[in-house]
Design a protein around this motif. Sequence first.
Motif, PDB file in Angstrom:
ATOM      1  N   GLY A 280      36.504  59.714  63.883  1.00  0.00           N
ATOM      2  CA  GLY A 280      35.602  58.588  64.097  1.00  0.00           C
ATOM      3  C   GLY A 280      36.182  57.391  64.824  1.00  0.00           C
ATOM      4  N   ALA A 281      37.410  57.490  65.352  1.00  0.00           N
ATOM      5  CA  ALA A 281      37.997  56.366  66.081  1.00  0.00           C
ATOM      6  C   ALA A 281      37.158  56.048  67.314  1.00  0.00           C
ATOM      7  CB  ALA A 281      39.426  56.691  66.487  1.00  0.00           C
ATOM      8  N   ALA A 282      37.123  54.761  67.676  1.00  0.00           N
ATOM      9  CA  ALA A 282      36.362  54.333  68.855  1.00  0.00           C
ATOM     10  C   ALA A 282      37.243  54.260  70.094  1.00  0.00           C
ATOM     11  CB  ALA A 282      35.722  52.971  68.599  1.00  0.00           C
ATOM     12  N   LEU A 283      38.463  53.766  69.941  1.00  0.00           N
ATOM     13  CA  LEU A 283      39.388  53.596  71.061  1.00  0.00           C
ATOM     14  C   LEU A 283      40.796  53.976  70.624  1.00  0.00           C
ATOM     15  CD1 LEU A 283      38.221  50.115  72.450  1.00  0.00           C
ATOM     16  CD2 LEU A 283      37.915  52.335  73.589  1.00  0.00           C
ATOM     17  N   VAL A 284      41.571  54.523  71.560  1.00  0.00           N
ATOM     18  CA  VAL A 284      42.962  54.874  71.292  1.00  0.00           C
ATOM     19  C   VAL A 284      43.817  54.389  72.456  1.00  0.00           C
ATOM     20  CG1 VAL A 284      44.634  56.725  70.940  1.00  0.00           C
ATOM     21  CG2 VAL A 284      42.357  56.901  69.916  1.00  0.00           C
ATOM     22  N   ALA A 285      44.918  53.714  72.138  1.00  0.00           N
ATOM     23  CA  ALA A 285      45.884  53.272  73.143  1.00  0.00           C
ATOM     24  C   ALA A 285      47.041  54.263  73.187  1.00  0.00           C
ATOM     25  CB  ALA A 285      46.413  51.876  72.801  1.00  0.00           C
ATOM     26  N   LEU A 286      47.370  54.733  74.391  1.00  0.00           N
ATOM     27  CA  LEU A 286      48.436  55.714  74.580  1.00  0.00           C
ATOM     28  C   LEU A 286      49.466  55.193  75.566  1.00  0.00           C
ATOM     29  CD1 LEU A 286      46.268  58.944  75.049  1.00  0.00           C
ATOM     30  CD2 LEU A 286      47.407  58.199  72.948  1.00  0.00           C
ATOM     31  N   SER A 287      50.678  55.708  75.445  1.00  0.00           N
ATOM     32  CA  SER A 287      51.732  55.416  76.416  1.00  0.00           C
ATOM     33  C   SER A 287      51.665  56.428  77.548  1.00  0.00           C
ATOM     34  CB  SER A 287      53.102  55.477  75.741  1.00  0.00           C
ATOM     35  OG  SER A 287      54.126  55.385  76.701  1.00  0.00           O
ATOM     36  N   GLY A 288      51.884  55.956  78.777  1.00  0.00           N
ATOM     37  CA  GLY A 288      51.927  56.867  79.909  1.00  0.00           C
ATOM     38  C   GLY A 288      53.276  57.530  80.073  1.00  0.00           C
ATOM     39  N   GLY A 289      54.299  56.945  79.449  1.00  0.00           N
ATOM     40  CA  GLY A 289      55.619  57.560  79.454  1.00  0.00           C
ATOM     41  C   GLY A 289      55.716  58.540  78.303  1.00  0.00           C
ATOM     42  N   LYS A 290      56.843  58.532  77.590  1.00  0.00           N
ATOM     43  CA  LYS A 290      57.042  59.419  76.450  1.00  0.00           C
ATOM     44  C   LYS A 290      56.657  60.852  76.820  1.00  0.00           C
ATOM     45  CE  LYS A 290      56.572  55.699  73.072  1.00  0.00           C
ATOM     46  NZ  LYS A 290      56.199  54.596  73.988  1.00  0.00           N
ATOM     47  N   ASN A 291      55.797  61.500  76.036  1.00  0.00           N
ATOM     48  CA  ASN A 291      55.533  62.924  76.253  1.00  0.00           C
ATOM     49  C   ASN A 291      54.781  63.221  77.542  1.00  0.00           C
ATOM     50  OD1 ASN A 291      56.890  64.169  74.236  1.00  0.00           O
ATOM     51  ND2 ASN A 291      55.122  64.710  73.002  1.00  0.00           N
ATOM     52  N   PHE A 292      53.986  62.289  78.033  1.00  0.00           N
ATOM     53  CA  PHE A 292      53.323  62.526  79.314  1.00  0.00           C
ATOM     54  C   PHE A 292      54.326  62.511  80.464  1.00  0.00           C
ATOM     55  CE2 PHE A 292      49.180  60.922  77.434  1.00  0.00           C
ATOM     56  CZ  PHE A 292      48.554  62.160  77.510  1.00  0.00           C
ATOM     57  N   ARG A 293      55.461  61.827  80.249  1.00  0.00           N
ATOM     58  CA  ARG A 293      56.502  61.721  81.273  1.00  0.00           C
ATOM     59  C   ARG A 293      55.970  61.127  82.578  1.00  0.00           C
ATOM     60  NH1 ARG A 293      61.269  63.989  80.071  1.00  0.00           N
ATOM     61  NH2 ARG A 293      61.381  65.197  78.140  1.00  0.00           N
ATOM     62  N   GLY A 294      55.036  60.203  82.445  1.00  0.00           N
ATOM     63  CA  GLY A 294      54.521  59.476  83.597  1.00  0.00           C
ATOM     64  C   GLY A 294      55.301  58.201  83.816  1.00  0.00           C
ATOM     65  N   PRO A 295      54.814  57.321  84.693  1.00  0.00           N
ATOM     66  CA  PRO A 295      55.488  56.044  84.923  1.00  0.00           C
ATOM     67  C   PRO A 295      55.645  55.279  83.614  1.00  0.00           C
ATOM     68  CG  PRO A 295      53.771  56.411  86.565  1.00  0.00           C
ATOM     69  CD  PRO A 295      53.618  57.490  85.531  1.00  0.00           C
ATOM     70  N   GLN A 296      56.831  54.722  83.389  1.00  0.00           N
ATOM     71  CA  GLN A 296      57.056  54.013  82.132  1.00  0.00           C
ATOM     72  C   GLN A 296      56.177  52.781  81.998  1.00  0.00           C
ATOM     73  OE1 GLN A 296      59.088  54.900  79.373  1.00  0.00           O
ATOM     74  NE2 GLN A 296      58.829  56.796  80.504  1.00  0.00           N
ATOM     75  N   ALA A 297      55.823  52.163  83.118  1.00  0.00           N
ATOM     76  CA  ALA A 297      54.945  50.991  83.083  1.00  0.00           C
ATOM     77  C   ALA A 297      53.492  51.433  83.245  1.00  0.00           C
ATOM     78  CB  ALA A 297      55.329  50.000  84.172  1.00  0.00           C
ATOM     79  N   SER A 298      53.074  52.404  82.428  1.00  0.00           N
ATOM     80  CA  SER A 298      51.691  52.867  82.471  1.00  0.00           C
ATOM     81  C   SER A 298      51.235  53.255  81.078  1.00  0.00           C
ATOM     82  CB  SER A 298      51.530  54.064  83.425  1.00  0.00           C
ATOM     83  OG  SER A 298      52.147  55.229  82.900  1.00  0.00           O
ATOM     84  N   GLY A 299      49.944  53.228  80.883  1.00  0.00           N
ATOM     85  CA  GLY A 299      49.355  53.615  79.610  1.00  0.00           C
ATOM     86  C   GLY A 299      47.916  54.021  79.815  1.00  0.00           C
TER      87      GLY A 299
END
Length: 358
Positions: free
Chosen positions: A164-183
């Motif tokens: 039932g969550a409405a919004l979720v904030a994720l990191s773009g780095g970590k497991n996605f291994r994307g740009p560290q300054a992204s989310g």
Amino acid sequence: MAESTKYSVRMDDLEDRAGREIARLLGVEAAYVTSGAAAALALATAAIIAGNDPALVDSLPRIETAPHQVIVLAAHRDPYDRALESAGAELVVVGYPTTTHLGEIERAIDAGTVAVLYRPGRDGNHPSLAAICELASRKGVPVLIDGALFAPPLENLLQWFDDGAALVALSGGKNFRGPQASGILCGRTDLVALVGAQHQDMDEREATWVRGGDRITPPRHGIGRAMKVGREQISGLLAAVENYVAAPGAGDAEGIAELVKLRELLYGCSIPAVWHETSALGVPVIELEFAIAGIDVDDVVKALAAREVPVYLEEAEAWRGALVVHPMALLAGDAEDLATAIAELAGLRGFANERNIR
């Protein structure tokens, strides 16, 4: 990322199209690229508080009469709470670090409440996310999740929305291994659609602005302007999400192989190396129990940092005398270098009578 800098585009168009593709890949309603998970929390809070009201958007983080309270469990307090406060939220803390009653949350929700903040992975006797979401839904307030440490794996993300969550904030780095300054901010389409008003000022003229929907004036440079992302971050994160969804965890293999090698090299060492098959990010880790070996963990941190090639280990368990080796930053050859550093440290303190590396 380099390719994206060759082309001039409308940033709101790029955000919209990249967000739709990321949402499709993740299996969520909507998504928006931010400059990190903390920025996603701040933008989400601003969007929830101000909605589609241009006057409120322009006034944040200064709020006089509009509701702006966000409920957070005492067990879920975190330095990243500042992200919500920077958007003008007033945090209302309920419960205790080890226990929370659902009734305490219910009593705290009133006319000034705009959201409930939830952080997974906190120990204690607390209501389930599903129970909190059901309560919040009955009261007409959304639940915002700080999921930076716990998704991917995507199963966690999808379960939060099922709960039932409405919004979720994720990191773009970590497991996605994307740009560290992204989310990524993802979730309900109606709420994600509000973020652009906080984040994207296209310097539109009121006389010719045609993209406003229900808004009567174009957005100004809102609080999100300091959190803007460029074409590089958006395209890089999109590519990273595509790669992850195509082969979840494939980028972890080299680091895990080094972690396995490190465990073998430390076999018989005076410093216990405890292998944990999984962690918050879904990868194995090694905990080095320096306190059990009689070595002060703070001395270890300082000694490793003072090496010609500094070594930095995770300090989340330093409070009990342990340091954590995480595989996601390990490259080929790091296991032997790290084992050598640990063995030298133990030898210097007289806790090893023979070379610790086989």
